[in-house]
Design an enzyme around this catalytic site. Structure first.
Site, PDB file in Angstrom:
ATOM      1  N   CYS A   1       5.278  -8.874   7.772  1.00 39.85           N
ATOM      2  CA  CYS A   1       3.816  -8.833   7.677  1.00 39.85           C
ATOM      3  C   CYS A   1       3.187 -10.211   7.505  1.00 39.85           C
ATOM      4  O   CYS A   1       2.088 -10.466   8.014  1.00 39.85           O
ATOM      5  CB  CYS A   1       3.380  -7.903   6.545  1.00 39.85           C
ATOM      6  SG  CYS A   1       4.147  -8.278   4.952  1.00 39.85           S
TER       7      CYS A   1
ATOM      8  N   THR B   1       6.280   9.767   3.562  1.00 36.58           N
ATOM      9  CA  THR B   1       5.725   9.888   2.214  1.00 36.58           C
ATOM     10  C   THR B   1       5.552   8.542   1.518  1.00 36.58           C
ATOM     11  O   THR B   1       4.921   8.470   0.470  1.00 36.58           O
ATOM     12  CB  THR B   1       6.626  10.787   1.342  1.00 36.58           C
ATOM     13  OG1 THR B   1       7.933  10.219   1.279  1.00 36.58           O
ATOM     14  CG2 THR B   1       6.700  12.195   1.913  1.00 36.58           C
TER      15      THR B   1
ATOM     16  N   LYS C   1      12.600 -15.110   6.502  1.00 31.89           N
ATOM     17  CA  LYS C   1      11.877 -14.418   7.573  1.00 31.89           C
ATOM     18  C   LYS C   1      10.778 -15.306   8.146  1.00 31.89           C
ATOM     19  O   LYS C   1      10.604 -15.396   9.369  1.00 31.89           O
ATOM     20  CB  LYS C   1      11.274 -13.119   7.038  1.00 31.89           C
ATOM     21  CG  LYS C   1      12.283 -12.083   6.608  1.00 31.89           C
ATOM     22  CD  LYS C   1      11.587 -10.911   5.916  1.00 31.89           C
ATOM     23  CE  LYS C   1      12.585  -9.943   5.317  1.00 31.89           C
ATOM     24  NZ  LYS C   1      11.919  -8.855   4.555  1.00 31.89           N
TER      25      LYS C   1
ATOM     26  N   GLN D   1       0.878 -13.782  -0.942  1.00 35.18           N
ATOM     27  CA  GLN D   1       1.032 -12.435  -0.412  1.00 35.18           C
ATOM     28  C   GLN D   1       0.579 -11.374  -1.411  1.00 35.18           C
ATOM     29  O   GLN D   1       0.896 -11.425  -2.599  1.00 35.18           O
ATOM     30  CB  GLN D   1       2.477 -12.205   0.023  1.00 35.18           C
ATOM     31  CG  GLN D   1       2.870 -13.140   1.151  1.00 35.18           C
ATOM     32  CD  GLN D   1       4.289 -12.964   1.648  1.00 35.18           C
ATOM     33  OE1 GLN D   1       4.926 -13.933   2.052  1.00 35.18           O
ATOM     34  NE2 GLN D   1       4.810 -11.745   1.655  1.00 35.18           N
TER      35      GLN D   1
ATOM     36  N   ARG E   1      14.917  14.669  -0.752  1.00 34.72           N
ATOM     37  CA  ARG E   1      14.205  15.247  -1.899  1.00 34.72           C
ATOM     38  C   ARG E   1      12.806  15.746  -1.517  1.00 34.72           C
ATOM     39  O   ARG E   1      12.227  16.567  -2.227  1.00 34.72           O
ATOM     40  CB  ARG E   1      14.127  14.249  -3.050  1.00 34.72           C
ATOM     41  CG  ARG E   1      13.256  13.045  -2.803  1.00 34.72           C
ATOM     42  CD  ARG E   1      13.201  12.143  -4.048  1.00 34.72           C
ATOM     43  NE  ARG E   1      12.414  10.942  -3.796  1.00 34.72           N
ATOM     44  CZ  ARG E   1      12.904   9.816  -3.302  1.00 34.72           C
ATOM     45  NH1 ARG E   1      14.194   9.742  -3.013  1.00 34.72           N
ATOM     46  NH2 ARG E   1      12.130   8.764  -3.093  1.00 34.72           N
ATOM     47  N   SER E   2      12.258  15.226  -0.410  1.00 37.16           N
ATOM     48  CA  SER E   2      10.956  15.704   0.068  1.00 37.16           C
ATOM     49  C   SER E   2      11.085  16.763   1.151  1.00 37.16           C
ATOM     50  O   SER E   2      10.130  17.494   1.426  1.00 37.16           O
ATOM     51  CB  SER E   2      10.126  14.532   0.615  1.00 37.16           C
ATOM     52  OG  SER E   2       9.822  13.605  -0.395  1.00 37.16           O
TER      53      SER E   2
ATOM     54  N   HIS F   1      -2.803 -10.901   3.156  1.00 38.31           N
ATOM     55  CA  HIS F   1      -1.913 -12.064   2.980  1.00 38.31           C
ATOM     56  C   HIS F   1      -2.642 -13.319   3.453  1.00 38.31           C
ATOM     57  O   HIS F   1      -3.224 -13.344   4.549  1.00 38.31           O
ATOM     58  CB  HIS F   1      -0.636 -11.906   3.806  1.00 38.31           C
ATOM     59  CG  HIS F   1       0.339 -10.921   3.242  1.00 38.31           C
ATOM     60  ND1 HIS F   1       0.189 -10.304   2.026  1.00 38.31           N
ATOM     61  CD2 HIS F   1       1.518 -10.457   3.749  1.00 38.31           C
ATOM     62  CE1 HIS F   1       1.215  -9.508   1.806  1.00 38.31           C
ATOM     63  NE2 HIS F   1       2.044  -9.587   2.825  1.00 38.31           N
TER      64      HIS F   1
ATOM     65  N   ARG G   1       3.798 -14.330  -4.528  1.00 39.05           N
ATOM     66  CA  ARG G   1       3.093 -13.062  -4.726  1.00 39.05           C
ATOM     67  C   ARG G   1       1.908 -13.323  -5.650  1.00 39.05           C
ATOM     68  O   ARG G   1       2.076 -13.901  -6.735  1.00 39.05           O
ATOM     69  CB  ARG G   1       4.030 -12.021  -5.335  1.00 39.05           C
ATOM     70  CG  ARG G   1       3.438 -10.617  -5.395  1.00 39.05           C
ATOM     71  CD  ARG G   1       3.425  -9.962  -4.029  1.00 39.05           C
ATOM     72  NE  ARG G   1       4.760  -9.598  -3.581  1.00 39.05           N
ATOM     73  CZ  ARG G   1       5.046  -9.237  -2.333  1.00 39.05           C
ATOM     74  NH1 ARG G   1       4.088  -9.207  -1.412  1.00 39.05           N
ATOM     75  NH2 ARG G   1       6.275  -8.905  -1.985  1.00 39.05           N
TER      76      ARG G   1
END
Length: 367
Positions: free
Chosen positions: A158, A13, A215, A186, A40-41, A253, A246
């Site tokens: 990513c 989800t 990373k 990004q 909850r889903s 990116h 960001r």
């Protein structure tokens, strides 16, 4: 009845999970038969679980809309319903690590987008064009845990997809890199949903993303490393210094890269040679003609103002690294700008490519 391989999506989800669902809609090999998410889903039809928060911009695939969402915390629920799972889980790292191992222990391979197992020494952190040989460690991973059929393979952060193939192409061509400075710009989709507050991002650049610089500086060394008996040993070079920001872009990116070759001056490649190396670069995914593999993994543009996210992120269905502004650097040797689609190559479609390689190499055959 479809003869496609039945697959599951954990965290179905969430934003990356939704991208998996959409990208797998017409996949020639795989078919989503199992979806799981938070308690909850659980128990809801998928279409109801994502009502008012379906983010992909197209209709929910008909074959998934009426699947009942299961509790991702119970790995046994997936038994008999799918051959392997894509992990797009969104929870604490320790929880994800334990849960992915629980699925593998049940005999269900895990193809993960999550970061929890990236530094596990016997878990391949896979970019199929670069380190496909790291899959050799899976047998040792299974022996270590006592798993017969299950295993874990992850994909890297990513932002690394933006420049790792160009870097590997140069190293493979005999031009090792000693040092790199990388500045990433990004997209907001990299923060997931609901992501960065709009007041922080509109008309603004945020010069910090928690954990991203670590990373960027370290994951490349595992990808470029080698399998040594029962683990993957990191490469020692290049030394990377990164700044991760960001920016107010939805998808795509960008990385600004300066690099220095580990070669004497008379052995360093010219700009023309670098471009030749990049544009001729292909690897196993292209040779195997995997469904999600770009025909041209690296695309070089010559316009002075490219690449740009809005114009170039969909190149090769969002799976190519697009490079521009290759030029000499006054401090290091060369510099360039690179772009990749962070929610396709950098997330779900990159994970699907990993699964295609695993399928082609027979890792799912005995399941």
């Amino acid at each position: 009845m479809s003869d496609k391989i039945k697959v599951g999506v954990l965290g179905a989800t969430g934003m990356v999970g939704q991208r998996y669902i959409k990208l797998l809609e017409d996949h020639p090999w795989f078919e989503v038969s199992y979806v799981a998410a938070s308690p909850r889903s659980a128990g809801k039809l998928y279409k109801d679980a994502v009502a008012n928060r379906w983010l992909i911009g197209e209709d929910i695939p008909e074959g998934v809309a009426n699947l009942t969402v299961q509790d991702a915390n119970d790995a046994s629920l997936a038994l008999g319903k799918c051959k392997f799972v894509f992990s797009a889980l969104e929870m604490g790292k320790d929880e994800i690590k334990a849960l992915e191992e629980a699925y593998a222990a049940e005999g269900i391979p895990v193809v993960s987008n999550a970061s929890a197992n990236r530094w596990t020494p016997d878990v391949p952190m896979l970019v199929p064009e670069i380190n496909y040989k790291h899959l050799d460690v899976i047998k040792k991973q299974q022996e270590h845990h006592g798993w017969d059929k299950g295993f874990i393979v992850v994909k890297p952060n990513c932002s690394l997809q933006t420049y790792m193939m160009p870097l590997h192409a140069l190293i493979q061509a005999g031009y090792p890199v000693k040092r790199m400075i990388v500045t990433t710009e990004q997209a907001v989709s990299g923060a997931g949903y609901p992501g960065v507050p709009s007041y922080d991002e509109i008309d603004n650049i945020v010069p910090y993303i928690g954990g991203e610089e670590e990373k960027t500086e370290k994951e490349c060394l595992k990808i470029l490393g080698s399998v040594e008996f029962d683990r993957i040993e990191n490469a020692s070079l290049p030394v990377v210094s990164s700044t991760c920001t960001r920016v107010p872009v939805v998808d795509g990116h960008t990385a600004i890269v300066n690099l220095e070759f580990d070669l004497p001056e008379n052995k360093k490649p010219s700009l023309e040679e670098i471009e030749r190396v990049w544009t001729s670069y292909t690897s196993v995914p292209q040779k195997l003609n995997l469904p999600s593999a770009p025909v041209h993994p690296i695309v070089v543009r010559h316009e002075e103002n490219r690449p740009q996210p809005r114009r170039d992120r969909e190149t090769e269905k969002g799976m190519a690294c697009v490079i521009g502004r290759l030029r000499k650097c006054n401090v290091f040797d060369v510099k360039f700008v690179a772009l990749s689609h962070n929610t396709k190559r950098g997330a779900a479609r990159g994970g699907i490519l990993n699964a295609e390689l695993l399928q082609s190499y027979g890792y799912f055959e005995k399941l």
